[in-house]
Design a protein around this motif. Structure first.
Motif, PDB file in Angstrom:
ATOM      1  N   UNK A 166      95.058  46.052  79.828  1.00  0.00           N
ATOM      2  CA  UNK A 166      93.826  47.083  80.405  1.00  0.00           C
ATOM      3  C   UNK A 166      92.752  46.797  81.029  1.00  0.00           C
ATOM      4  N   UNK A 167      92.900  45.610  81.243  1.00  0.00           N
ATOM      5  CA  UNK A 167      91.456  45.023  82.033  1.00  0.00           C
ATOM      6  C   UNK A 167      91.011  45.702  83.350  1.00  0.00           C
ATOM      7  N   UNK A 168      91.968  46.176  84.083  1.00  0.00           N
ATOM      8  CA  UNK A 168      91.849  46.795  85.375  1.00  0.00           C
ATOM      9  C   UNK A 168      91.274  48.144  85.195  1.00  0.00           C
ATOM     10  N   UNK A 169      91.930  48.733  84.055  1.00  0.00           N
ATOM     11  CA  UNK A 169      91.341  50.173  83.825  1.00  0.00           C
ATOM     12  C   UNK A 169      89.820  50.121  83.417  1.00  0.00           C
ATOM     13  N   UNK A 170      89.809  49.079  82.688  1.00  0.00           N
ATOM     14  CA  UNK A 170      88.162  48.981  81.806  1.00  0.00           C
ATOM     15  C   UNK A 170      87.604  48.724  83.133  1.00  0.00           C
ATOM     16  N   UNK A 171      87.736  47.890  84.121  1.00  0.00           N
ATOM     17  CA  UNK A 171      86.727  47.520  84.907  1.00  0.00           C
ATOM     18  C   UNK A 171      86.767  48.876  85.887  1.00  0.00           C
ATOM     19  N   UNK A 172      87.497  49.628  86.255  1.00  0.00           N
ATOM     20  CA  UNK A 172      87.619  50.707  86.931  1.00  0.00           C
ATOM     21  C   UNK A 172      86.488  51.768  86.360  1.00  0.00           C
ATOM     22  N   UNK A 173      86.753  51.906  84.740  1.00  0.00           N
ATOM     23  CA  UNK A 173      85.879  53.139  84.229  1.00  0.00           C
ATOM     24  C   UNK A 173      84.133  52.523  84.243  1.00  0.00           C
ATOM     25  N   UNK A 228      82.356  54.346  77.658  1.00  0.00           N
ATOM     26  CA  UNK A 228      81.809  53.255  78.349  1.00  0.00           C
ATOM     27  C   UNK A 228      81.160  52.002  77.421  1.00  0.00           C
ATOM     28  N   UNK A 229      80.658  52.295  76.597  1.00  0.00           N
ATOM     29  CA  UNK A 229      80.364  51.337  75.423  1.00  0.00           C
ATOM     30  C   UNK A 229      81.455  50.490  75.021  1.00  0.00           C
ATOM     31  N   UNK A 230      82.527  51.070  74.657  1.00  0.00           N
ATOM     32  CA  UNK A 230      83.609  50.647  74.122  1.00  0.00           C
ATOM     33  C   UNK A 230      84.386  49.570  75.116  1.00  0.00           C
ATOM     34  N   UNK A 231      84.469  50.111  76.358  1.00  0.00           N
ATOM     35  CA  UNK A 231      84.529  49.182  77.640  1.00  0.00           C
ATOM     36  C   UNK A 231      84.035  47.887  77.888  1.00  0.00           C
ATOM     37  N   UNK A 232      82.533  48.118  77.602  1.00  0.00           N
ATOM     38  CA  UNK A 232      81.581  46.803  77.653  1.00  0.00           C
ATOM     39  C   UNK A 232      82.338  45.757  76.758  1.00  0.00           C
ATOM     40  N   UNK A 233      82.232  46.137  75.504  1.00  0.00           N
ATOM     41  CA  UNK A 233      82.761  45.320  74.376  1.00  0.00           C
ATOM     42  C   UNK A 233      84.093  44.647  74.603  1.00  0.00           C
ATOM     43  N   UNK A 234      85.172  45.438  75.119  1.00  0.00           N
ATOM     44  CA  UNK A 234      86.262  45.088  75.349  1.00  0.00           C
ATOM     45  C   UNK A 234      86.361  43.911  76.680  1.00  0.00           C
ATOM     46  N   UNK A 235      85.223  44.084  77.558  1.00  0.00           N
ATOM     47  CA  UNK A 235      85.309  43.203  78.546  1.00  0.00           C
ATOM     48  C   UNK A 235      84.609  41.823  78.028  1.00  0.00           C
ATOM     49  N   UNK A 236      83.534  42.002  77.148  1.00  0.00           N
ATOM     50  CA  UNK A 236      83.209  40.883  76.364  1.00  0.00           C
ATOM     51  C   UNK A 236      83.880  40.046  75.792  1.00  0.00           C
TER      52      UNK A 236
END
Length: 250
Positions: free
Chosen positions: A98-105, A145-153
């Motif tokens: 799901x990284x592509x979707x996380x980056x897009x969001x 948004x906050x969840x996506x930042x944590x997932x990216x980290x």
């Protein structure tokens, strides 16, 4: 983060990155050295050790054209010349799909705030696509948004460990096909999104030409902070290409 984005109009602060286009790997090295102040980059060292290399097609491989598949096959063949043993295949674990979707969001959410003033006062001068992206971004709530930042980290930590333990270099597609004509825009960034999200040093090399005679590229991705190594590997790989014109990238 190697090159400061001070003075550049922000789009998505978590993702904004400056880079350079050049005729050769050495030209790009000089450009990044000048912009970053990391003058060691201006002198590319010869590749002394054989790196551990893997091909990563990513979860979006189904979007790649047959020409991109051929370019990646050529990259594998060339990489085997400089690799430590056989070039392997890297399948990212399912939890990274799901990284592509996380980056897009993340991009859309930050974009909606960075361009809020422009949309409020100059929306008619902005393209329909950008206006729609701002609207889409404003509908992504802060919790997501906050969840996506944590997932990216977390993903970044996983990739850093991968580079530390198993790999030195990843080769991946750059785009879904050959370079588009200018009037068609800059093309689909799908194959660049996850590497941008992870903040890794990347460099593109031309591998071949597509049906319209325009370039087909692949990208080399190195571990965090391994910019000098990346430039050495890119130049070494370019020197192995069978086409003398493409070898001039070195």
């Amino acid at each position: 983060g190697k090159i400061s984005v001070a003075g550049v109009k922000s789009l998505a602060p978590s993702l904004d990155t400056l880079g350079c286009f050049g005729r050769t790997v050495e030209d790009v090295a000089l450009g990044v050295a000048a912009m970053s102040g990391d003058l060691d980059l201006a002198t590319i060292e010869n590749l002394h050790n054989k790196p551990r290399i893997a091909i990563c097609k990513t979860a979006d491989w189904g979007l790649a054209s047959k020409e991109v598949a051929s370019a990646l096959a050529l990259a594998r063949f060339s990489a085997e010349t400089i690799a430590k043993g056989k070039v392997s295949d890297l399948d990212l674990p399912p939890h990274l799909d799901g990284l592509r979707e996380i980056q897009t969001r993340i991009m859309l959410n930050e974009m909606s705030r960075s361009l809020a003033f422009e949309r409020e006062h100059f929306s008619k001068k902005m393209s329909p696509q950008i206006n729609q992206q701002i609207v889409d971004g404003s509908q992504i709530n802060y919790s997501q948004y906050a969840t996506d930042l944590l997932e990216a980290k977390a993903a970044s930590s996983y990739i850093s460990e991968l580079f530390a333990d198993q790999l030195d270099l990843i080769i991946a597609p750059s785009a879904i096909g050959e370079a588009p004509h200018l009037k068609e825009g800059t093309g689909d960034p799908v194959f660049c999104r996850i590497w941008t999200l992870l903040g890794l040093p990347c460099i593109n090399l031309n591998m071949a030409s597509g049906p319209n005679g325009l370039p087909l590229g692949i990208q080399l991705i190195a571990g965090p902070g391994k910019d000098c190594f990346l430039l050495s590997a890119a130049r070494a790989l370019a020197k192995t290409l069978p086409d003398p014109v493409l070898r001039d990238q070195a």
